[in-house]
Design a protein around this motif. Sequence first.
Motif, short mmCIF file in Angstrom:
data_model
loop_
_atom_site.label_atom_id
_atom_site.label_comp_id
_atom_site.label_asym_id
_atom_site.label_seq_id
_atom_site.Cartn_x
_atom_site.Cartn_y
_atom_site.Cartn_z
N THR A 42 0.81 -1.23 0.00
CA THR A 42 0.00 0.00 0.00
C THR A 42 0.84 1.28 0.00
N HIS A 43 2.16 1.14 -0.02
CA HIS A 43 3.02 2.33 -0.03
C HIS A 43 4.00 2.27 -1.20
N SER A 44 4.21 3.42 -1.81
CA SER A 44 5.22 3.51 -2.84
C SER A 44 5.95 4.83 -2.64
N HIS A 45 7.27 4.83 -2.82
CA HIS A 45 8.04 6.07 -2.60
C HIS A 45 7.68 7.12 -3.65
N GLN A 46 7.08 6.66 -4.74
CA GLN A 46 6.59 7.60 -5.75
C GLN A 46 5.16 7.20 -6.08
N PHE A 47 4.27 8.15 -6.01
CA PHE A 47 2.87 7.85 -6.34
C PHE A 47 2.25 9.09 -6.96
N THR A 48 0.96 9.09 -7.16
CA THR A 48 0.35 10.25 -7.83
C THR A 48 -0.67 10.90 -6.91
#
Length: 355
Positions: free
Chosen positions: A206-212
Amino acid sequence: METSSIDEIRHAFDEALKSVEHKKDLQDLKVEYLGKKGKVTGLMKEMKNLSEEDKPVYGQKVNEVRTHIQGIIDDTLEKFENEALEAQLKAETIDVSLPGRRFQLGSPHPLSRTIEDIEDFFIGLGYRVAEGYEVETDYYNFEALNLPKSHPARDMQDTFYFSDEILLRTHTSPVQVRTMRSEKGGGPVKIICPGKVYRRDSDDATHSHQFTQIEGLVVDENIRMSDLKGTLQLFAKEIFGPDREIRLRPSYFPFTEPSVEVDISCFNCRGAGCSVCKDSGWIEILGAGMVHPNVLEMAGFDPDKFSGFAFGMGPDRVAMLKYGIEDIRNFYTNDIRFINQFKPTEDGGVHNESI
Ligand code: PHE
């Protein structure tokens, strides 16, 4: 004129024919024998030198040779042409039983599609799409949003810094400030801003170091909380289905006052409780609030005259909910098998749509 020379010519032609391999050779041969200055034509020209009684016999013999040569040339030409046709037919044979060649049709990335759907909705309400910078200054990402250097709420967003002043934006909110500044204190401002943001998170499902994120901002005279609520209500119905309701919960963001977290009623269980809404019947989809007077003022707007609302949502989360995607990393690992599951359908929808 000796009739033996007629036989010689005939014989020479028959010999020459043996080495004919191509149509071109044959055409040359035809010119050599039957052309204007050809050998058989030359024989005909000899007629005038013959006696009246020799003429018919000689003429008949020459005619025979000419017919002989002409016949052979015609037949051989036809043979060559047939062979060429055969070869062409063979080369161009279409085996209708062969399976067709497959070519890959691309499909929009589910995230791009979700962003476009959200953009379309807000453009329909008269919003403009604005853009900012992914590499930002501390001032626009924090300070101008009412987050001075020592503000504890900076810890809410773990930041990638290039230097003390330069960073990767942690949210799309700096675009609010940049847009308001470019409007030089005069409303109305009505924008959405989709874009990439970065946070120092460890990647997991559920986490990404880059998202929108998609930021929304409306600033004008007499903008009220009810405008925000009405807008988000419409948004929830458009994106998640006509029966959706929204719920506002008090929250805190330094740049809005009051601030809210916005939930939508669960489209999966319709409120009964399920794994999508973690048995609560509600799903959190965005943060929002009334633009803080300090933020308006720092961006050159008179807070006594102007008010506004702002919201920020994550299209990653919207797409995950909408398409039942369980791992955010799927959006960024570019596995074609994943993307291929989201081919557009003929009615303009998307395969795999769960709503
Ligand atoms: N910028 C906030 C975040 O990233 C979201 C937000 C935007 C909240 C605008 C309120 C108003 O968490």
